[in-house]
Structures are given as C-alpha cells and as structure tokens.
Design a protein around this motif. Structure first.
Motif, PDB file in Angstrom:
ATOM      1  N   GLU A 184       1.132  -1.049   0.012  1.00 19.64           N
ATOM      2  CA  GLU A 184       0.024  -0.156   0.139  1.00 19.64           C
ATOM      3  C   GLU A 184       0.726   1.089   0.127  1.00 19.64           C
ATOM      4  OE1 GLU A 184      -4.167  -1.934   1.942  1.00 19.64           O
ATOM      5  OE2 GLU A 184      -2.830  -0.308   3.260  1.00 19.64           O
ATOM      6  N   GLY A 185       2.308   0.917  -0.238  1.00 17.94           N
ATOM      7  CA  GLY A 185       3.294   1.707  -0.635  1.00 17.94           C
ATOM      8  C   GLY A 185       3.602   2.969   0.782  1.00 17.94           C
ATOM      9  N   GLY A 186       4.230   1.097   1.601  1.00 15.66           N
ATOM     10  CA  GLY A 186       5.162   1.927   3.176  1.00 15.66           C
ATOM     11  C   GLY A 186       4.161   1.828   3.768  1.00 15.66           C
ATOM     12  N   PRO A 187       5.170   2.121   4.638  1.00 15.45           N
ATOM     13  CA  PRO A 187       5.010   3.140   6.548  1.00 15.45           C
ATOM     14  C   PRO A 187       3.782   4.185   6.123  1.00 15.45           C
ATOM     15  CG  PRO A 187       7.279   2.064   6.299  1.00 15.45           C
ATOM     16  CD  PRO A 187       6.977   2.280   5.264  1.00 15.45           C
ATOM     17  N   GLU A 188       3.352   4.289   6.771  1.00 14.88           N
ATOM     18  CA  GLU A 188       2.073   5.487   6.749  1.00 14.88           C
ATOM     19  C   GLU A 188       3.061   6.822   7.215  1.00 14.88           C
ATOM     20  OE1 GLU A 188      -1.392   7.456   7.012  1.00 14.88           O
ATOM     21  OE2 GLU A 188      -1.123   6.074   6.303  1.00 14.88           O
ATOM     22  N   HIS A 189       3.776   6.589   8.139  1.00 16.20           N
ATOM     23  CA  HIS A 189       4.247   8.160   9.063  1.00 16.20           C
ATOM     24  C   HIS A 189       4.848   8.889   7.241  1.00 16.20           C
ATOM     25  CE1 HIS A 189       2.108   8.302  11.985  1.00 16.20           C
ATOM     26  NE2 HIS A 189       2.249   7.494  12.426  1.00 16.20           N
ATOM     27  N   CYS A 190       6.082   8.118   6.449  1.00 20.08           N
ATOM     28  CA  CYS A 190       6.460   8.501   5.765  1.00 20.08           C
ATOM     29  C   CYS A 190       6.514   8.751   4.116  1.00 20.08           C
ATOM     30  CB  CYS A 190       8.068   7.855   5.407  1.00 20.08           C
ATOM     31  SG  CYS A 190       8.037   5.774   5.011  1.00 20.08           S
ATOM     32  N   ARG A 191       5.394   8.056   4.293  1.00 15.73           N
ATOM     33  CA  ARG A 191       4.311   7.250   2.726  1.00 15.73           C
ATOM     34  C   ARG A 191       3.834   9.066   2.285  1.00 15.73           C
ATOM     35  NH1 ARG A 191      -1.209   4.837   3.541  1.00 15.73           N
ATOM     36  NH2 ARG A 191       0.347   3.339   4.353  1.00 15.73           N
ATOM     37  N   GLY A 192       4.808   8.922   0.640  1.00 17.18           N
ATOM     38  CA  GLY A 192       4.280   9.991  -0.100  1.00 17.18           C
ATOM     39  C   GLY A 192       5.582  11.653   0.238  1.00 17.18           C
ATOM     40  N   GLN A 193       6.682  11.386   1.352  1.00 14.40           N
ATOM     41  CA  GLN A 193       7.220  12.650   1.891  1.00 14.40           C
ATOM     42  C   GLN A 193       9.084  12.398   0.906  1.00 14.40           C
ATOM     43  OE1 GLN A 193       6.270  15.020   4.170  1.00 14.40           O
ATOM     44  NE2 GLN A 193       4.602  13.519   4.677  1.00 14.40           N
ATOM     45  N   LEU A 194       9.079  11.823   0.005  1.00  9.10           N
ATOM     46  CA  LEU A 194      11.069  11.588  -0.190  1.00  9.10           C
ATOM     47  C   LEU A 194      10.926  12.635  -1.222  1.00  9.10           C
ATOM     48  CD1 LEU A 194      13.219  10.005  -0.600  1.00  9.10           C
ATOM     49  CD2 LEU A 194      11.734   8.704  -2.825  1.00  9.10           C
ATOM     50  N   LYS A 195       9.984  12.998  -2.172  1.00  6.97           N
ATOM     51  CA  LYS A 195      10.232  13.703  -3.242  1.00  6.97           C
ATOM     52  C   LYS A 195       9.940  15.456  -2.472  1.00  6.97           C
ATOM     53  CE  LYS A 195       7.582  11.672  -7.254  1.00  6.97           C
ATOM     54  NZ  LYS A 195       6.790  12.510  -8.516  1.00  6.97           N
ATOM     55  N   SER A 196       9.361  15.958  -0.639  1.00  6.41           N
ATOM     56  CA  SER A 196       9.915  17.203  -0.462  1.00  6.41           C
ATOM     57  C   SER A 196      10.711  16.977   0.608  1.00  6.41           C
ATOM     58  CB  SER A 196       8.569  17.702   0.080  1.00  6.41           C
ATOM     59  OG  SER A 196       8.050  16.121   1.336  1.00  6.41           O
ATOM     60  N   TYR A 197      11.072  15.898   1.491  1.00  9.03           N
ATOM     61  CA  TYR A 197      12.310  16.055   1.828  1.00  9.03           C
ATOM     62  C   TYR A 197      13.701  16.422   0.885  1.00  9.03           C
ATOM     63  CZ  TYR A 197      15.271  14.530   5.386  1.00  9.03           C
ATOM     64  OH  TYR A 197      16.051  14.467   6.689  1.00  9.03           O
ATOM     65  N   MET A 198      14.066  15.297   0.156  1.00 10.55           N
ATOM     66  CA  MET A 198      15.316  15.670  -1.080  1.00 10.55           C
ATOM     67  C   MET A 198      15.515  16.970  -1.425  1.00 10.55           C
ATOM     68  SD  MET A 198      15.267  12.099  -3.046  1.00 10.55           S
ATOM     69  CE  MET A 198      14.276  12.722  -4.009  1.00 10.55           C
ATOM     70  N   GLU A 199      13.858  17.719  -1.277  1.00  8.73           N
ATOM     71  CA  GLU A 199      14.211  19.690  -1.513  1.00  8.73           C
ATOM     72  C   GLU A 199      14.763  19.994  -0.773  1.00  8.73           C
ATOM     73  OE1 GLU A 199      13.130  21.623  -4.706  1.00  8.73           O
ATOM     74  OE2 GLU A 199      14.071  19.614  -5.004  1.00  8.73           O
ATOM     75  N   ARG A 200      13.659  19.588   0.648  1.00  8.28           N
ATOM     76  CA  ARG A 200      14.835  20.529   2.018  1.00  8.28           C
ATOM     77  C   ARG A 200      16.246  20.307   2.433  1.00  8.28           C
ATOM     78  NH1 ARG A 200      12.933  22.648   6.699  1.00  8.28           N
ATOM     79  NH2 ARG A 200      14.071  21.293   8.559  1.00  8.28           N
ATOM     80  N   LEU A 201      17.027  19.327   1.051  1.00  8.10           N
ATOM     81  CA  LEU A 201      17.797  18.689   1.833  1.00  8.10           C
ATOM     82  C   LEU A 201      19.279  19.366   0.782  1.00  8.10           C
ATOM     83  CD1 LEU A 201      18.082  14.875   2.154  1.00  8.10           C
ATOM     84  CD2 LEU A 201      17.588  16.309   3.719  1.00  8.10           C
ATOM     85  N   LYS A 202      18.223  20.067  -0.362  1.00  4.12           N
ATOM     86  CA  LYS A 202      19.173  20.274  -1.395  1.00  4.12           C
ATOM     87  C   LYS A 202      20.097  22.128  -0.463  1.00  4.12           C
ATOM     88  CE  LYS A 202      17.253  19.710  -5.709  1.00  4.12           C
ATOM     89  NZ  LYS A 202      15.917  19.377  -6.861  1.00  4.12           N
ATOM     90  N   GLY A 203      20.862  22.259  -0.762  1.00  6.77           N
ATOM     91  CA  GLY A 203      22.014  23.529  -0.401  1.00  6.77           C
ATOM     92  C   GLY A 203      22.271  23.188   1.234  1.00  6.77           C
ATOM     93  N   THR A 204      22.444  22.063   1.918  1.00 10.30           N
ATOM     94  CA  THR A 204      22.325  21.894   3.419  1.00 10.30           C
ATOM     95  C   THR A 204      23.766  20.472   3.363  1.00 10.30           C
ATOM     96  OG1 THR A 204      21.392  19.991   3.888  1.00 10.30           O
ATOM     97  CG2 THR A 204      20.128  22.287   3.752  1.00 10.30           C
ATOM     98  N   PRO A 205      24.913  21.128   3.624  1.00 12.24           N
ATOM     99  CA  PRO A 205      25.480  19.859   4.255  1.00 12.24           C
ATOM    100  C   PRO A 205      25.070  18.528   4.096  1.00 12.24           C
ATOM    101  CG  PRO A 205      25.276  21.681   6.180  1.00 12.24           C
ATOM    102  CD  PRO A 205      24.291  21.708   5.353  1.00 12.24           C
ATOM    103  N   ARG A 206      23.407  18.260   4.514  1.00  9.96           N
ATOM    104  CA  ARG A 206      22.916  16.836   4.075  1.00  9.96           C
ATOM    105  C   ARG A 206      22.962  16.746   2.788  1.00  9.96           C
ATOM    106  NH1 ARG A 206      18.544  15.887   7.855  1.00  9.96           N
ATOM    107  NH2 ARG A 206      18.143  18.278   7.857  1.00  9.96           N
ATOM    108  N   GLU A 207      23.043  17.534   1.974  1.00 13.27           N
ATOM    109  CA  GLU A 207      22.473  17.245   0.631  1.00 13.27           C
ATOM    110  C   GLU A 207      23.586  15.603  -0.269  1.00 13.27           C
ATOM    111  OE1 GLU A 207      22.306  20.673  -3.808  1.00 13.27           O
ATOM    112  OE2 GLU A 207      23.800  20.597  -2.380  1.00 13.27           O
ATOM    113  N   TYR A 208      23.839  15.420   0.629  1.00 11.81           N
ATOM    114  CA  TYR A 208      25.419  14.094  -0.010  1.00 11.81           C
ATOM    115  C   TYR A 208      23.978  12.606  -0.109  1.00 11.81           C
ATOM    116  CZ  TYR A 208      24.854  12.315   4.889  1.00 11.81           C
ATOM    117  OH  TYR A 208      24.424  11.893   6.108  1.00 11.81           O
TER     118      TYR A 208
END
Length: 490
Positions: free
Chosen positions: A453-477
């Motif tokens: 059904e798409g994975g665990p409830e609390h992370c479902r649909g969060q990947l793209k926005s979370y990767m955007e959040r990482l851009k330009g930070t020390p965690r961009e890796y």
C-alpha cells in the motif's frame, strides 16, 4: 478487589529508577515496584502506539490481529468473518473484558480510541472518560477526572480503573509553570558527546536533529517547550531533560491518585496495580530524537510492574516476555473463561512468575515496526538483530546487530563481524513467521500489506519534498543515496 492499570505512553523502561536510571524520574512507581513484581526484559512486540495496544488488548501479535501500522488496511483489526456472532471474539476475549467478566465495574480515562479510531479499545468498559484532546492532553487534564470519580465511587468494592497518561510522548508538554526537574542534573549515561552530535547533525531521515517535527523544524505555540530542531549539544541534552520531565510529571500525577487511596484507607493488600507502557522512545539512537519509529531496544523495551494480592513482593523476573502475555495472565488471575474456543492468545500467562517466580519466559522476543519503517527484529541473549524492509527514508542497512548490554545506545553495528549471530537472529524471525502464518486464518503477513500500500504511513508521500529540503545543506549528499535506496517507493 480494586485494580488500577496505569497505561503510560512512550515510557522507556531504562528511564525509570526501578530499572536503574539515576535521575529520580519515578519515585512513586519505584515504590510500587518494591511492593510487587518487576519484569526486567518485557517488550512491545508491535510498535508503536496503535499496534502495541492492539497486541496488549487482544493477546495476539499484529501478524494475527492485523494491526501493525498507523494507516491503511493494517491499522484496523481483521474482520472475523462468517464465524462472527452478535459480538466479535476479540472484543469478548480482550484485556478489559476480563475484569468485566470477573464482576468488576470498569472505567477508563483515555483518548486513545478516538485518536486512532480504535473503538475496539473500549470493549469491556462500563465508563469511558475522554478529555477530547486526542492524545494532546497532559496529565493535569486527566487526573482531576480520576480523583473526582474516586471521590464518588472509590470506596465501593470491585472496580477496575484504566488511567492513560501521554506526557512522555512527543511533543514534550509539561505545563509552563512546571519547571524542569533535571536542568542541573547530569545524565546518568552521558553518551552523546560533541563528535556524536556532529554526526547526528548530518543524519538523513525524519525526526533527526534538524527535523524534530518529523519532516521539518516547525514549532507550535501550544507546545512552547518542544523544539523544532537541535543545533547544539546543549540543546540535545535539554531535549532529554524534557523527556525525563514528562516521565516525572506522570509519576507526580500517579502520586496524587495513590495519595488519595492512602488518605482514604484503600491502599491495602486487596489493591492491585499494573504499570506498563505502549512503547519507549529513541533519544539520540540512530540519530533519531523524540520518536518511536524503529523496532529496536529503546523503543520496544517497556516496563511491566505488577502489584497483585497474594503474589510476590519486591521480586524481579528475568527472561523475555511481551505485552501479548498480559491478557492471558489477567484471565488466569481472575479465573475468567474464554468466550469462544475459536479464539486463541499468542501470549502466555505469567501468573506463576508472579506467584512464585516460575520461569514463564520465551527463548527470544520478535519485534515489529511498520508505522514509521518496516522492520522485524529478534531480541535474544544480549543482542538485538534488526532486519529492515523499508527504512522510512533513513539510510539503514538491511541488517543490523547490536550487543545491547555492552552498547545500549546501538552505536556499533556488529553485522559484518558477526554473520553467525545475524544468521541466528534471521532464523528466529523466519521460524517465528512460519509458526505465526501456520496458525493464522489469513494468508498475508500485514507487514507486506503495508509495503503493497505504499510503505509505512508516516513516510508515505514524503520523499520528494524531503529531498528538496536537503538541497543546499551539508546533508545534500543524502539525495543521491535516497534516490538509490528509495527511488521506486513513490
């Protein structure tokens, strides 16, 4: 007979004094432990909140009752089907119904059923008091209702009271006028040093130092004490103080209830008290702060304290137990019959352990988490073996192994150097899974329902926005690592 069951949200066993914690967080509960029996290695087999209470109430693991997550199909009890009569077998054989069948008037003070649409939780109660905050309440909103009920009914005989406190649950929410009890008290195990915290600042995944609010660093005016992010080691240690404050505040409120019973001559040998929790909390482990999103030792090891008439006093029980054991234990202690021979408990009664110390333990404990990640773990000997199917956008390896006696904060993954122990843990999980599926009325492990059904409830649909959040930070890796590991998950 009178029974009190204190059901405390997010209480790590190792943050209680009676479990060796040195910050005086639980003086009232410590005294109760001295008057009863404390279980040393007692586990939540299905974390976190909803799956854990489903296993506690039903006496069944989530692989049988169907609840292993916080959303989707696997957040609901499985339908009984054609054999269901006017009522269903789980509701009739559940934990609180045992007290009702024993002739007790049962009352609950909890908003849990509404928070998770888990209305089966209320089965067996004559009265349910819900303060209406869906788990956002703190203890001072609950305790006055408990004391009022006791004033009106406490001196009667044959009642069972369930009291649910949320205060150790994130967001940490002690009242504004409740000063920190531990600001000037060093942590007994001060394991997060500057180097460790710097590593935590680079952690990829929800509820890390940069995102205490799971996916971002938002804060909320209704919870002014709870931070949105941690930028210094001092702030990290303060977050642990806030957690311990929540534990202490809960203990203070339990003390008010115990005080009323003592003042009214009801704290006697006929009073039974059970203290437990749904799960614990990661407090820096894996770089995760203030969340219960893994199937590891800090999240899954919970307290179990039982003060019961005629049982041992001041005893400590060793060996592996889990919360499916509570319902069959209460059934044996109360002498209540099974409602239907179709229903079975996965747990085993530990009544004999309470009575005379008889070993009723399991050889190992299997732990499952499918709300934030999909993990299944084996807790055996001094080790926890963690197998990750979906890491919830953390960069967990597929296998982890920790010696939790020597390494309680799970800093040193032994998987590569001890493949023999990984194989041992994996076989335990496989054998357990086979046994569970052979005795199931259903042909699907609900962990795989979560995945389909798409994975665990609390992370479902969060990947793209979370990767955007990482851009330009020390965690961009982490962006490319996330794409590689989870790119096909959404």
């Amino acid at each position: 007979m009178r029974v009190l069951l204190f059901d405390i949200d997010t209480l790590r066993a190792d943050h209680m004094g009676c479990y060796g914690y040195g910050r005086n967080t639980t003086p009232v509960m410590d005294e109760i432990a001295k008057e009863g029996v404390r279980f040393d290695d007692y586990y939540c087999p299905n974390a976190p909140c909803l799956p854990s209470r489903a296993s506690m109430i039903s006496g069944q693991y989530g692989i049988h009752n169907g609840i292993v997550g916080h959303g989707g199909t696997a957040a609901d009890m499985r339908l009984q089907g054609i054999t269901r009569s006017f009522t269903d077998d789980m509701s009739e054989n559940g934990l609180f119904m045992q007290f009702r069948r024993a002739g007790m008037h049962t009352v609950s003070f909890s908003s849990f059923a509404e928070r998770h649409s888990a209305w089966w939780f209320n089965s067996g109660f004559n009265e349910c008091y819900n303060v209406g905050r869906r788990g956002s309440e703190s203890a001072e909103m609950v305790t006055p209702h408990v004391l009022d009920w006791l004033e009106r009914n406490g001196k009667k005989d044959n009642w069972m009271m369930h009291v649910h406190y949320w205060d150790p649950h994130t967001p940490y929410r002690t009242p504004a006028d409740y000063p920190s009890q531990f600001a000037d008290t060093p942590l007994p195990d001060d394991w997060i040093d500057e180097k460790t915290f710097e590593e935590h600042l680079l952690h990829i995944g929800p509820h890390c130092a940069n995102e205490i609010n799971m996916w971002n660093d938002d804060t909320f005016p209704q919870w002014p004490k709870h931070p949105g992010k941690l930028t210094t080691l001092e702030e990290a240690k303060h977050l642990l103080d806030l957690y311990d404050d929540g534990v202490k505040y809960t203990d203070d409120n339990i003390g008010q209830i115990i005080g009323w019973l003592k003042d009214n001559g009801l704290y006697d040998d006929d009073l039974a008290i059970i203290i437990t929790a749904d799960h614990g909390e990661d407090l820096g482990e894996f770089g995760i702060y203030g969340e219960h999103g893994t199937a590891d030792e800090p999240v899954c090891r919970i307290p179990m304290i039982v003060r019961w008439p005629g049982m041992q006093k001041g005893a400590v029980v060793k060996g592996f137990y889990d919360n499916t054991d509570l319902t069959p234990t209460v059934q044996e202690l109360l002498g209540t019959p099974m409602f239907s021979d179709r229903y079975h408990y996965d747990g085993n009664s530990f009544a004999k352990a309470l009575r005379d110390g008889t070993d009723c333990s399991k050889p190992y404990a299997i732990l499952t988490q499918c709300a934030h990640v999909c993990q299944r773990s084996a807790r055996f000997d001094d080790y926890v073996y963690i197998r990750t199917v979906h890491g919830g956008y953390h960069l967990f390896p597929e296998e982890m192994l920790f010696n939790v006696k020597e390494d309680p904060h799970e800093q040193h993954n032994l998987a590569e150097e001890r493949p023999d122990l990984c194989a041992k843990g994996a076989k335990m999980i496989l054998d357990w899974n086979d046994k569970m599926m052979k005795t199931s009325h259903y042909d699907v492990d609900p962990m795989w329902t979560v995945m389909r059904e798409g994975g665990p409830e609390h992370c479902r649909g969060q990947l793209k926005s979370y990767m955007e959040r990482l851009k330009g930070t020390p965690r961009e890796y982490g962006i490319e690592l996330l794409k590689e590991k989870y790119g096909d998950c959404e």
